[in-house]
Design an enzyme around this catalytic site. Structure first.
Site, PDB file in Angstrom:
ATOM      1  N   SER A  40       0.794  -1.227   0.000  1.00 24.64           N
ATOM      2  CA  SER A  40       0.000   0.000   0.000  1.00 24.64           C
ATOM      3  C   SER A  40       0.824   1.275   0.000  1.00 24.64           C
ATOM      4  O   SER A  40       0.326   2.330  -0.372  1.00 24.64           O
ATOM      5  CB  SER A  40      -0.937  -0.003   1.202  1.00 24.64           C
ATOM      6  OG  SER A  40      -0.191  -0.055   2.395  1.00 24.64           O
ATOM      7  N   HIS A  88      -5.560  -4.230  -1.179  1.00 27.21           N
ATOM      8  CA  HIS A  88      -5.448  -3.146  -2.163  1.00 27.21           C
ATOM      9  C   HIS A  88      -5.500  -3.665  -3.599  1.00 27.21           C
ATOM     10  O   HIS A  88      -5.368  -2.889  -4.545  1.00 27.21           O
ATOM     11  CB  HIS A  88      -4.155  -2.351  -1.945  1.00 27.21           C
ATOM     12  CG  HIS A  88      -4.242  -1.407  -0.785  1.00 27.21           C
ATOM     13  ND1 HIS A  88      -4.792  -0.151  -0.880  1.00 27.21           N
ATOM     14  CD2 HIS A  88      -3.881  -1.562   0.518  1.00 27.21           C
ATOM     15  CE1 HIS A  88      -4.751   0.445   0.296  1.00 27.21           C
ATOM     16  NE2 HIS A  88      -4.202  -0.392   1.170  1.00 27.21           N
ATOM     17  N   LYS A 136     -12.390  -1.376   1.286  1.00 27.28           N
ATOM     18  CA  LYS A 136     -11.638  -0.450   0.418  1.00 27.28           C
ATOM     19  C   LYS A 136     -12.396  -0.284  -0.893  1.00 27.28           C
ATOM     20  O   LYS A 136     -13.366   0.463  -0.936  1.00 27.28           O
ATOM     21  CB  LYS A 136     -10.206  -0.951   0.269  1.00 27.28           C
ATOM     22  CG  LYS A 136      -9.461  -0.763   1.595  1.00 27.28           C
ATOM     23  CD  LYS A 136      -8.031  -1.196   1.605  1.00 27.28           C
ATOM     24  CE  LYS A 136      -7.402  -0.784   2.931  1.00 27.28           C
ATOM     25  NZ  LYS A 136      -6.513  -1.798   3.494  1.00 27.28           N
TER      26      LYS A 136
HETATM   27  C1  LIG Z   1      -6.427  -2.146   4.895  1.00 24.02           C
HETATM   28  C2  LIG Z   1      -5.818  -3.462   5.011  1.00 24.02           C
HETATM   29  C3  LIG Z   1      -6.332  -4.421   5.892  1.00 24.02           C
HETATM   30  C4  LIG Z   1      -7.467  -4.101   6.827  1.00 24.02           C
HETATM   31  O1  LIG Z   1      -8.686  -4.115   6.168  1.00 24.02           O
HETATM   32  P1  LIG Z   1      -9.986  -3.546   6.907  1.00 24.02           P
HETATM   33  O2  LIG Z   1     -11.106  -4.160   6.162  1.00 24.02           O
HETATM   34  O3  LIG Z   1      -9.926  -2.060   6.783  1.00 24.02           O
HETATM   35  O4  LIG Z   1      -9.919  -3.996   8.315  1.00 24.02           O
HETATM   36  C5  LIG Z   1      -5.757  -5.675   5.914  1.00 24.02           C
HETATM   37  N1  LIG Z   1      -4.711  -5.979   5.124  1.00 24.02           N
HETATM   38  C6  LIG Z   1      -4.178  -5.082   4.265  1.00 24.02           C
HETATM   39  C7  LIG Z   1      -3.031  -5.484   3.405  1.00 24.02           C
HETATM   40  C8  LIG Z   1      -4.708  -3.796   4.191  1.00 24.02           C
HETATM   41  O5  LIG Z   1      -4.180  -2.909   3.349  1.00 24.02           O
END
Ligand SMILES: *Cc1c(COP(=O)(O)O)cnc(C)c1O
Length: 396
Positions: free
Chosen positions: A184, A212, A243
């Site tokens: 990310s 992502h 996301k």
């Molecule tokens: C954002 C993210 C998460 C967490 O996801 P949520 O649904 O916001 O709890 C887990 N793993 C990665 C790689 C992320 O970028």
């Protein structure tokens, strides 16, 4: 003696944050998360969200959420194993499995929860977890909950991963290789074909957290596994519904066997209430939209390319991202934070990201372009980048 309720030890730590200049207040949104937002009372262009497809405030998702509330209520009322497992939870899992082109999908209340619940359920003492050094915090925390041994390999370094596998294969029962699908902070994609090949050579399992990548890569956002056409060869394919999908929740897609086991042993499912009906309704609508058309992912990539090329032409360093994540690398930590602050003063919200989240001297603002941005908004943002870049001598 001081009163124990004064929490002196925390007050001291908070003062430490202030002394280090990292104490902060949370930004407050006065409305929906969209391409423009009301931030601390002021309307600004939003280049900070993970709302890749513009679904978080999409009319179709909102309507589906309201309909689900009318039929199923505001809350699920219990954990799934007691009486919180509604037919829509099971429908969502079937739809997700179909979307991800896997046998089954198992849902959680968040992506974070998914890592916290899955990793400990599928590993035990005598196993080894091998993790990319830049993996997400929820993978690190999830691994800590496991009784397996843990080790890391250098970021996307396939030779190093092989060395670790070779040295450890005979010492452990099962080995689990964990990687983010898309990283990310830089927007680079994991070298999945090479990782899967090594895993098969050394008889290790693979676990890809595609938070992502889902909704972004692959056919209509089916993710990194689809992008590389590795269906059936990644054992645990994790995604978030928070996301690109725009709502909240997480899941792991894979085999029927995986599903059966997690159904019995994933602790967030045994001990935490299931997703609320509104979320489930909205998520299903988002998945239907992606299965109907590539319109949303096409627009996301089109906008990202447009924005990246404009910034690049101006002379900004946009790193080596392979996805819509667009870092603008400034370098110095204080200068990065000042750049972000000045962009905001000029109506563009982009978060500054500095050490320790990224290595020292690689401070950047991270632009998250979405399908929801108009070209006019992106043009306006680029103008502000140019103005502030010149003012701060980042651009010549
Ligand atoms: C954002 C993210 C998460 C967490 O996801 P949520 O649904 O916001 O709890 C887990 N793993 C990665 C790689 C992320 O970028």
């Amino acid at each position: 003696m001081a009163n124990v309720h004064e929490l002196i030890f925390l007050k001291e730590k908070i003062q430490g944050l202030k002394d280090d200049g990292v104490y902060r207040k949370l930004p407050v949104l006065g409305g929906a998360n969209d391409s423009e937002v009301i931030l601390d009372g002021k309307r600004v262009i939003n280049l900070s969200s993970n709302n890749y497809l513009g679904f978080a405030n999409h009319p179709r998702l909102k309507k589906a959420a309201i309909e689900a509330v009318e039929k199923y209520g505001a809350g699920a009322g219990a954990v799934r194993t007691i009486v919180g497992n509604m037919d829509i939870h099971e429908e969502l899992e079937k739809l997700l499995a179909e979307f991800k082109r896997e046998e089954a999908a198992f849902i959680y209340q968040s992506g974070f929860n998914c890592n916290a619940g899955t990793i400990q359920a599928i590993t035990e003492k005598g196993d080894l977890i091998i993790s990319d050094e830049l993996n997400h915090a929820s993978i690190i925390d999830g691994s800590r909950l496991s009784k397996a041994d843990k080790t890391i390999y250098k970021h996307s370094d396939i030779d190093h991963l092989e060395k670790v596998l070779k040295e450890n294969r005979d010492k452990y029962n099962n080995i689990l290789i964990i990687t983010d699908g898309v990283f990310s902070m830089d927007g680079d994609i994991a070298k999945l074909p090479e990782i899967v090949e090594l895993a098969e050579k050394y008889e290790a399992m693979t676990y890809v957290d595609d938070a992502h990548g889902s909704g972004v890569l692959g056919e209509s956002g089916r993710g990194t596994v689809d992008h590389f056409n590795l269906h059936g060869r990644v054992d645990f394919s994790i995604g978030t519904l928070s996301k690109a999908i725009g709502v909240v929740g997480g899941y792991v897609a894979g085999s029927e066997t995986m599903y059966e086991w997690l159904n019995h042993r994933a602790r967030p499912v045994l001990f935490s209430t299931s997703l609320p009906p509104a979320a489930v309704g909205a998520i299903m609508e988002a998945l239907r939209m992606l299965m109907e058309s590539t319109e949303y992912t096409d627009r996301l990539w089109d906008n990202a390319k447009y924005f990246k090329s404009k910034l690049g032409t101006l002379g900004f360093d946009t790193g080596h991202s392979e996805t819509p994540i667009t870092p603008v690398i400034i370098g110095d930590e204080a200068k990065t934070m000042e750049f972000s602050r000045k962009l905001l003063e000029n109506g563009v919200f982009v978060s500054g990201i500095v050490f320790p989240t990224v290595p020292k001297g690689t401070g950047r603002v991270r632009c998250m372009v979405t399908a929801g941005h108009t070209k006019e908004q992106l043009d306006r943002a680029v103008e502000v980048f140019e103005k502030v870049g010149k003012e701060m001598n980042i651009l010549g």
